[in-house]
Design an enzyme around this catalytic site. Sequence first.
Site, PDB file in Angstrom:
ATOM      1  N   ARG A 100      -9.103   0.410   3.887  1.00 59.92           N
ATOM      2  CA  ARG A 100      -8.899   1.573   2.643  1.00 59.92           C
ATOM      3  C   ARG A 100      -6.513   0.867   2.359  1.00 59.92           C
ATOM      4  NH1 ARG A 100      -8.978   7.258   5.417  1.00 59.92           N
ATOM      5  NH2 ARG A 100      -7.039   7.858   4.157  1.00 59.92           N
TER       6      ARG A 100
ATOM      7  N   ARG B 268      -4.314  10.443   3.313  1.00 59.77           N
ATOM      8  CA  ARG B 268      -2.696  10.905   3.747  1.00 59.77           C
ATOM      9  C   ARG B 268      -1.963  10.629   2.630  1.00 59.77           C
ATOM     10  NH1 ARG B 268      -0.830  14.319   7.181  1.00 59.77           N
ATOM     11  NH2 ARG B 268       1.500  13.420   7.496  1.00 59.77           N
TER      12      ARG B 268
ATOM     13  N   ASP C  79       3.089   0.670  12.382  1.00 60.34           N
ATOM     14  CA  ASP C  79       2.352  -0.335  11.860  1.00 60.34           C
ATOM     15  C   ASP C  79       2.062  -1.323  12.192  1.00 60.34           C
ATOM     16  OD1 ASP C  79       1.415   2.352   9.976  1.00 60.34           O
ATOM     17  OD2 ASP C  79       2.580   1.387   8.584  1.00 60.34           O
TER      18      ASP C  79
ATOM     19  N   CYS D 109      -4.982   8.629   8.879  1.00 59.43           N
ATOM     20  CA  CYS D 109      -5.756   8.131   9.563  1.00 59.43           C
ATOM     21  C   CYS D 109      -4.940   9.042  10.479  1.00 59.43           C
ATOM     22  CB  CYS D 109      -4.799   6.969  10.038  1.00 59.43           C
ATOM     23  SG  CYS D 109      -5.768   5.304   9.437  1.00 59.43           S
TER      24      CYS D 109
ATOM     25  N   ARG E 243      -0.516  15.698  12.345  1.00 62.46           N
ATOM     26  CA  ARG E 243       0.603  15.038  11.505  1.00 62.46           C
ATOM     27  C   ARG E 243       1.030  16.096  10.277  1.00 62.46           C
ATOM     28  NH1 ARG E 243      -1.645   9.514   9.103  1.00 62.46           N
ATOM     29  NH2 ARG E 243       0.174   9.688   8.269  1.00 62.46           N
ATOM     30  N   PRO E 244       1.945  16.871  11.243  1.00 60.87           N
ATOM     31  CA  PRO E 244       2.886  17.895  10.646  1.00 60.87           C
ATOM     32  C   PRO E 244       3.687  17.673   9.059  1.00 60.87           C
ATOM     33  CG  PRO E 244       4.102  16.955  12.055  1.00 60.87           C
ATOM     34  CD  PRO E 244       3.127  16.151  12.281  1.00 60.87           C
ATOM     35  N   ILE E 245       3.567  18.280   8.051  1.00 63.63           N
ATOM     36  CA  ILE E 245       4.070  18.502   7.061  1.00 63.63           C
ATOM     37  C   ILE E 245       5.604  19.055   7.032  1.00 63.63           C
ATOM     38  CG2 ILE E 245       2.719  17.300   5.517  1.00 63.63           C
ATOM     39  CD1 ILE E 245       2.313  20.454   4.450  1.00 63.63           C
ATOM     40  N   ASP E 246       6.239  19.387   8.174  1.00 63.94           N
ATOM     41  CA  ASP E 246       6.740  21.264   8.107  1.00 63.94           C
ATOM     42  C   ASP E 246       8.736  20.152   7.562  1.00 63.94           C
ATOM     43  OD1 ASP E 246       7.203  19.155  10.751  1.00 63.94           O
ATOM     44  OD2 ASP E 246       8.864  19.961  10.838  1.00 63.94           O
ATOM     45  N   GLN E 247       8.322  19.216   7.762  1.00 66.21           N
ATOM     46  CA  GLN E 247      10.070  18.695   7.021  1.00 66.21           C
ATOM     47  C   GLN E 247       9.627  18.113   5.789  1.00 66.21           C
ATOM     48  OE1 GLN E 247      13.011  18.108   8.927  1.00 66.21           O
ATOM     49  NE2 GLN E 247      11.686  18.995   9.880  1.00 66.21           N
TER      50      GLN E 247
ATOM     51  N   LYS F  14       0.416  -1.450  -0.127  1.00 67.74           N
ATOM     52  CA  LYS F  14       0.149  -0.772  -0.150  1.00 67.74           C
ATOM     53  C   LYS F  14       0.886   1.639  -0.430  1.00 67.74           C
ATOM     54  CE  LYS F  14      -3.064   2.487   4.033  1.00 67.74           C
ATOM     55  NZ  LYS F  14      -1.249   3.618   4.077  1.00 67.74           N
ATOM     56  N   ASN F  15       2.279   1.535   1.117  1.00 70.34           N
ATOM     57  CA  ASN F  15       2.427   2.795   1.455  1.00 70.34           C
ATOM     58  C   ASN F  15       3.481   3.124  -0.353  1.00 70.34           C
ATOM     59  OD1 ASN F  15       1.017   3.919   2.840  1.00 70.34           O
ATOM     60  ND2 ASN F  15       2.996   2.215   4.484  1.00 70.34           N
TER      61      ASN F  15
HETATM   62  N1  EPU Z   1       7.021  14.425  11.368  1.00 69.42           N
HETATM   63  C1  EPU Z   1       7.138  15.105  11.818  1.00 69.42           C
HETATM   64  N2  EPU Z   1       7.314  16.997   9.895  1.00 69.42           N
HETATM   65  C2  EPU Z   1       6.696  16.079   9.094  1.00 69.42           C
HETATM   66  C3  EPU Z   1       6.919  14.445   8.478  1.00 69.42           C
HETATM   67  C4  EPU Z   1       6.703  13.753   9.636  1.00 69.42           C
HETATM   68  O1  EPU Z   1       7.647  15.894  12.401  1.00 69.42           O
HETATM   69  O2  EPU Z   1       6.989  16.791   8.223  1.00 69.42           O
HETATM   70  C5  EPU Z   1       6.961  13.240  12.028  1.00 69.42           C
HETATM   71  C6  EPU Z   1       5.381  12.668  12.799  1.00 69.42           C
HETATM   72  O3  EPU Z   1       4.985  13.727  13.244  1.00 69.42           O
HETATM   73  C7  EPU Z   1       5.978  11.470  12.943  1.00 69.42           C
HETATM   74  C8  EPU Z   1       6.942  10.812  12.180  1.00 69.42           C
HETATM   75  O4  EPU Z   1       7.673  11.687  12.282  1.00 69.42           O
HETATM   76  O5  EPU Z   1       5.913  11.518  14.484  1.00 69.42           O
HETATM   77  C9  EPU Z   1       6.825   9.377  12.013  1.00 69.42           C
HETATM   78  O6  EPU Z   1       6.247  10.524  10.389  1.00 69.42           O
HETATM   79  P1  EPU Z   1       5.868  10.179   9.163  1.00 69.42           P
HETATM   80  O7  EPU Z   1       6.830  10.964   7.799  1.00 69.42           O
HETATM   81  O8  EPU Z   1       7.445   9.313   8.231  1.00 69.42           O
HETATM   82  O9  EPU Z   1       5.061   9.624   8.623  1.00 69.42           O
HETATM   83  P2  EPU Z   1       3.915   9.789   6.732  1.00 69.42           P
HETATM   84  O10 EPU Z   1       4.881   9.793   5.840  1.00 69.42           O
HETATM   85  O11 EPU Z   1       3.012  10.627   7.188  1.00 69.42           O
HETATM   86  C10 EPU Z   1       4.500   7.073   6.944  1.00 69.42           C
HETATM   87  C11 EPU Z   1       2.646   6.167   6.273  1.00 69.42           C
HETATM   88  C12 EPU Z   1       2.341   5.598   7.998  1.00 69.42           C
HETATM   89  C13 EPU Z   1       3.134   4.858   8.822  1.00 69.42           C
HETATM   90  C14 EPU Z   1       4.515   6.423   9.154  1.00 69.42           C
HETATM   91  C15 EPU Z   1       5.757   5.430   9.899  1.00 69.42           C
HETATM   92  C16 EPU Z   1       1.943   6.626   4.331  1.00 69.42           C
HETATM   93  C17 EPU Z   1       1.508   6.620   3.357  1.00 69.42           C
HETATM   94  N3  EPU Z   1       2.348   6.436   5.480  1.00 69.42           N
HETATM   95  O12 EPU Z   1       3.468   8.272   7.098  1.00 69.42           O
HETATM   96  O13 EPU Z   1       1.899   4.327   7.226  1.00 69.42           O
HETATM   97  O14 EPU Z   1       3.128   4.728   9.900  1.00 69.42           O
HETATM   98  O15 EPU Z   1       5.121   6.284   7.491  1.00 69.42           O
HETATM   99  O16 EPU Z   1       6.533   4.174   8.927  1.00 69.42           O
HETATM  100  O17 EPU Z   1       3.477   5.899   3.827  1.00 69.42           O
HETATM  101  C18 EPU Z   1      -0.238   3.102   7.572  1.00 69.42           C
HETATM  102  O18 EPU Z   1      -0.137   2.595   6.825  1.00 69.42           O
HETATM  103  O19 EPU Z   1      -1.540   2.440   8.553  1.00 69.42           O
HETATM  104  C19 EPU Z   1       0.372   4.018   7.888  1.00 69.42           C
HETATM  105  C20 EPU Z   1      -0.391   4.836   8.757  1.00 69.42           C
END
Ligand code: EPU
Length: 433
Positions: A400, A93, A308, A117, A123-127, A22-23
Amino acid sequence: MTRYIIKGGKPLNGVIEISGAKNAAVAIIPAAMLVDGACRIENIPQISDVTMLLNILKRMGARVRTVDRHTMDIDCSGVRRARADFDIMTRIRASYYLIGALLGRFGEAVVAMPGGCNFGSVRPIDQHVKGFIAMGAQVEVKNGLVIARAPEGGLHGADIYLDVASVGATINIMLAACFARGVTRVENVAREPHIVDVANFLNAMGADIRGAGTNVIKIRGVSRLNGGSYALIPDQIEAGTYMAAVAGTGGSLLIKNVIPKHMDCITGKLEEMGVSVREGEDQILVSRTGPLRRINVKTLPYPGFPTDMQPQIATVLCLAQGTSVITEGVWDTRYKYVNELLKMGAQITVDGRRAIIEGVGQLTGAHLKACDLRAGAAMVIAGLCAQGVTEIQGVDYIERGYEDLVGKLRRVGADIQSVEIPENEEAQVIKIG
Ligand code: EPU
């Protein structure tokens, strides 16, 4: 309204085939936006997150042709605008990958803030944004939209250090950097298998990305990506979920179409619990006959134990002898499902990022509500292991990310049904699937 009804207590035995990841799918489908021509993507899972993303692309002007159940031809050459502010975007997401993809292709992206979710305070996107800005973009977040614009002359290469090893930021920066002038070097990147898959896809189309799977990724900008074909890797978390299920119910499952190396972080923990895992080239045999032992688990970015899989392993640990401690190392909080397990007789205390689980030996069927994708999967496992009947609402979350979960489990001996219940007619079962 669809619900799952599970009569628990049956061991799982037989063969389960794992679908595409999925991811990886939800990143590679938007990545097709960068490709000039059609890409054939194989091993696409049939899940609602994929359907939603394909709809977003189609509404933007992409041509999507179904070749077979798991193969699609996606051609985004006809997309003419960099806007994707549809309602649907806020429900998923992974729609955030369109920011990097559109910015890379058009030098501009106007995209609704992503949904998905919700298990962090935010769920920030600052990075992601930090990466785009380092490449010269201007980024604004206003009225629920992310608006990103490249400077005159396009994005340029940059040195970027991620404060957290974010999966989303790593992929989004790779997408934006494919056509950036010069070299983009990103440090402290995430190393999940789907990161490598996205890099492999882009390279197969003509990108120049090195280092995916390590801490540092280098992207040398190219002028064009051509069409081609690519097969997605199998889903590590789907496989892990079935491994956890058979650990809970007992029995023996041959899990096919996996990359055993990706499963090491999960396999190691299940073996510590007394579960037998035998690896083949692209399959694993998981069996449990004896009692389950307690363990401690800390979730971490790959190659650590995946967040996950945290709800699924926590559920199985409810059946182990002794006290287990789980520490969530990725998200601020991911324990909403615990209240549901308590209804089944579990004994779990949550303290910040830790959950302390007293093994109870047996769970009892209950009415549950899924609150996110993996929480829902954990509730299915709980229902399969429990004495009596479990009814799960909110299964849209599960669908999903899991292809044909009910069918796959039924074929290995589970008594699980998907039933359609009209609102206000709780007891009337219309469809059994
Ligand atoms: N984070 C920041 N700033 C950012 C981005 C992330 O502080 O700009 C923090 C988040 O708050 C969190 C950590 O970094 O504490 C990890 O977040 P990440 O960005 O890695 O997560 P994501 O890309 O939003 C993906 C998967 C999630 C999975 C996470 C961690 C997808 C679509 N989603 O989310 O998968 O939990 O990586 O491995 O790829 C799932 O499949 O059920 C799921 C939620």
